[in-house]
Design an enzyme around this catalytic site. Structure first.
Site, mmCIF file in Angstrom:
data_model
loop_
_atom_site.group_PDB
_atom_site.id
_atom_site.type_symbol
_atom_site.label_atom_id
_atom_site.label_comp_id
_atom_site.label_asym_id
_atom_site.label_seq_id
_atom_site.Cartn_x
_atom_site.Cartn_y
_atom_site.Cartn_z
ATOM 1 N N CYS A 128 0.843 -1.333 0.066
ATOM 2 C CA CYS A 128 -0.063 -0.078 0.034
ATOM 3 C C CYS A 128 0.927 1.244 -0.074
ATOM 4 O O CYS A 128 0.611 2.217 -0.724
ATOM 5 C CB CYS A 128 -0.883 0.221 1.265
ATOM 6 S SG CYS A 128 -0.029 -0.194 2.693
ATOM 7 N N HIS A 240 -3.223 6.425 4.711
ATOM 8 C CA HIS A 240 -1.740 6.399 5.293
ATOM 9 C C HIS A 240 -1.253 7.925 4.544
ATOM 10 O O HIS A 240 -1.562 8.431 3.520
ATOM 11 C CB HIS A 240 -0.768 5.572 4.394
ATOM 12 C CG HIS A 240 -1.016 4.148 4.895
ATOM 13 N ND1 HIS A 240 -1.735 3.781 6.255
ATOM 14 C CD2 HIS A 240 -0.604 2.909 4.681
ATOM 15 C CE1 HIS A 240 -1.774 2.627 6.450
ATOM 16 N NE2 HIS A 240 -1.010 1.831 5.679
#
Length: 335
Positions: A128, A240
């Protein structure tokens, strides 16, 4: 298209259901697979309840065109041959095959054509943190080749799964209620804390998560780019963040970078510091693009540029990227 989701009960599996529906992906039949723990569960998709089947070594994948797998590297390795033996394209969200030479590692905004060359009928979804970083790096790479990257990540609880997100909620309640704090999914209490470790440490002092960013970026971008990362778990719930410094072959101005980001696929430019406009996880959660802001020259390097990027780890960092790969293959009549 007959589509399967392996690991349907997990956070990413549930996101696959939402993304396929949101993007109106052409699904004629959807099959859900899971472990003994989740088999028998039912999930709704486009008004129909679908029961999760137990993942087994049988012929369940014989007529399936695409299988999105997100059940962990061990499961992916064990069942890859079972899933692909009749021609199913396996788009795998685990770390199992990412660095295998005969498995393409794909971020559609960066290297979509790589998905066409898949000797084992497996396509790997990158980590990711790598996904959102390379989407941003591509915009700069198109201006001037990037030699080096230094990146510090600020990774939300979502990166450790649905149970980890629940644990963060619980920890906040426990701290505020003056109760003992339960710790299971993280090395330490995450609530009101930061943990400068994601995954296990390797012999060079970097964690596996940090080395993924080094190795995967080079493979995706077909580049000699060097990435030095520090990955930190933060008490955000979802999405994130990354503070990124790049060194390019020639100086790139802030104006050039802003223009490149504004035109790049999969990026939203949000960069107006005078009005406190910059990307934050609170507002990026649930969104498709990677958001970029805080663009500035690196004061320590004449060929350096610094910027801030935020992306939803479960969405673009996992399910959405995989579905975009499938969309590309359909568009190219390559499935």
């Amino acid at each position: 298209m007959k589509v399967a989701i392996v690991g349907a009960s997990g956070a990413v599996g549930q996101e696959f259901l939402r993304v396929l529906d949101e993007r109106n992906f052409p699904v004629s039949e959807l099959c859900l697979f899971g472990s003994t723990r989740s088999a028998g569960s039912k999930y709704s998709f486009r008004g129909k309840d679908i029961e999760v089947k137990l993942l087994q070594h049988n012929e369940d994948f014989k007529d399936i065109n695409i299988a999105f797998t997100s059940a962990g590297a061990g499961t992916s390795k064990e069942f890859a041959e079972t899933i692909t033996q009749y021609g199913t394209v396996m788009i795998d969200n685990s770390s199992a095959f990412r660095m295998d030479e005969d498995v393409p590692l794909v971020v559609p905004e960066v290297n979509a054509p790589d998905a066409k060359i898949r000797p084992r009928n497996i396509i790997a979804n990158p980590n990711c943190t790598t996904i959102q970083m390379v989407v941003a790096l591509k915009a700069i790479e198109d201006i001037s080749h990037i030699r080096k990257v230094h990146v510090a990540t600020y990774q939300a609880a979502s990166g450790a799964g649905a149970a980890a997100m629940d644990e963060l909620y619980t920890q906040y309640k426990q701290v505020l209620g003056h109760e003992a704090v339960s710790v299971e999914k993280f090395p330490y209490q995450l609530a009101f804390n930061l943990i400068p470790q994601i995954d296990v440490f390797t012999d060079n002092g970097y964690t596996k998560e940090e080395m993924k960013m080094f190795n995967e970026t080079r493979k995706i971008m077909h580049s000699d780019i060097r990435v030095s990362a520090t990955c930190v778990r933060v008490p955000a719930l979802r999405a994130h963040s990354e503070s990124i410094w790049v060194e390019t072959e020639r100086p790139v101005s802030v104006a050039e970078a802003r223009e490149a980001f504004s035109k790049a696929k999969g990026i939203v430019l949000e960069d107006n510091p005078s009005e406190k406009k910059y990307p934050m996880p609170l507002f990026v959660s649930g969104k498709d693009p990677v958001y970029v802001g805080r663009i500035r020259k690196d004061l320590a390097n004449d060929n350096g540029l610094a910027f801030w990027a935020v992306g939803d780890q479960i969405k673009k960092g996992a399910a959405l990227n995989a579905v975009q790969i499938a969309e590309y293959l359909l568009k190219e009549n390559n499935i």
